[in-house]
Enzyme design. Sequence first.
Site, PDB file in Angstrom:
ATOM      1  N   HIS A 124      59.891  48.993  25.872  1.00  0.00           N
ATOM      2  CA  HIS A 124      59.806  49.102  26.850  1.00  0.00           C
ATOM      3  C   HIS A 124      60.621  47.434  27.026  1.00  0.00           C
ATOM      4  O   HIS A 124      60.317  46.439  27.541  1.00  0.00           O
ATOM      5  CB  HIS A 124      58.561  48.498  27.275  1.00  0.00           C
ATOM      6  CG  HIS A 124      59.082  48.181  29.275  1.00  0.00           C
ATOM      7  ND1 HIS A 124      59.572  48.162  29.687  1.00  0.00           N
ATOM      8  CD2 HIS A 124      57.547  48.652  30.393  1.00  0.00           C
ATOM      9  CE1 HIS A 124      59.163  47.788  31.122  1.00  0.00           C
ATOM     10  NE2 HIS A 124      58.940  48.555  31.379  1.00  0.00           N
ATOM     11  N   GLU A 169      64.682  51.370  27.942  1.00  0.00           N
ATOM     12  CA  GLU A 169      63.946  51.614  27.186  1.00  0.00           C
ATOM     13  C   GLU A 169      63.643  52.920  26.383  1.00  0.00           C
ATOM     14  O   GLU A 169      64.158  54.120  27.019  1.00  0.00           O
ATOM     15  CB  GLU A 169      62.120  51.997  27.888  1.00  0.00           C
ATOM     16  CG  GLU A 169      62.003  51.014  29.327  1.00  0.00           C
ATOM     17  CD  GLU A 169      61.470  50.410  30.345  1.00  0.00           C
ATOM     18  OE1 GLU A 169      60.206  51.387  29.972  1.00  0.00           O
ATOM     19  OE2 GLU A 169      61.193  50.530  31.022  1.00  0.00           O
TER      20      GLU A 169
END
Length: 290
Positions: A163, A264
């Site tokens: 992330h 991500e």
Amino acid sequence: MTDIELPEGITLLDAPLAGIKVDTPAATGVIYFNGAHIAAWTPAGQHPVLWLSDQAILEPGKAIRGGIPLLWPWFGAGDDGQHTPMHGIARVSTWNLLRAKVSPAGTANIVLGLDGAAVDPGLAPDLPRDYRLELHISMGKTLIVQLVVFAGDSELFFEDGLHSYFAVGDIHKTRIEGLDGAAYSDRLTDGCATQQGAVSFEGETDRIYESRETLRIIDDEWNRTLLIEKVGSAQSVIWNPWIAKAAATPDLGDDDWQEFVCAEAVNVRDQSVNVEPGGRHLISQTISII
């Protein structure tokens, strides 16, 4: 969390969280053992590449806003919307430092590990406990991050991701190339569409793109391009909270949305991963400035 001898260029941190600091001729950076969280990476002579919130909660067992949080074994609240903690247990668990070396060129090579047997079983009661995770980090002029999942005697079924929060000079002057023609699901509208041209930002953005392609973050304010190459990732999530969500998020400043974009590498929902007993799975990002 570590009893290994650290080479020159890598030192232990005690506060605000236990971890290590990298300071070599090639780059500086910070990695916390809480969540195996890469909180900072700045190649020599460059602006920071990763963004970390000034209001991030730096406490053991808490998710950290910014840097590179790990997503495992579920994304968000899971496909049923009922899982906690958000984005899984890897990013709120305490990892161990397994290896640390520095190359003659100043690249720090670090491996952290997490054994399933050491994780509170109440956090993920449906998981077998004999899995093992490793995070391999190569931090120098380029940053390579590899999450490796090892199954034990039972198969593993999970979602995963890196992330990454990327620092930008101004989100209004930022675009992402590499997704032209890719289908995406819009998490704000529950609709689906196909990307036309580069991704630009004019409001809150939260999309899951079906794409294995390399991304380029074009930052006109800082006059740089970030190259993000992926392995073992079938999708890319692009996220920016914009004004209202940033103001409503406790660990974000009201104006922070202007300073970052999340790109991500993930495998989620229909692209979830199944690892057979004794098998392994790798997902990685290689990040460089071009």
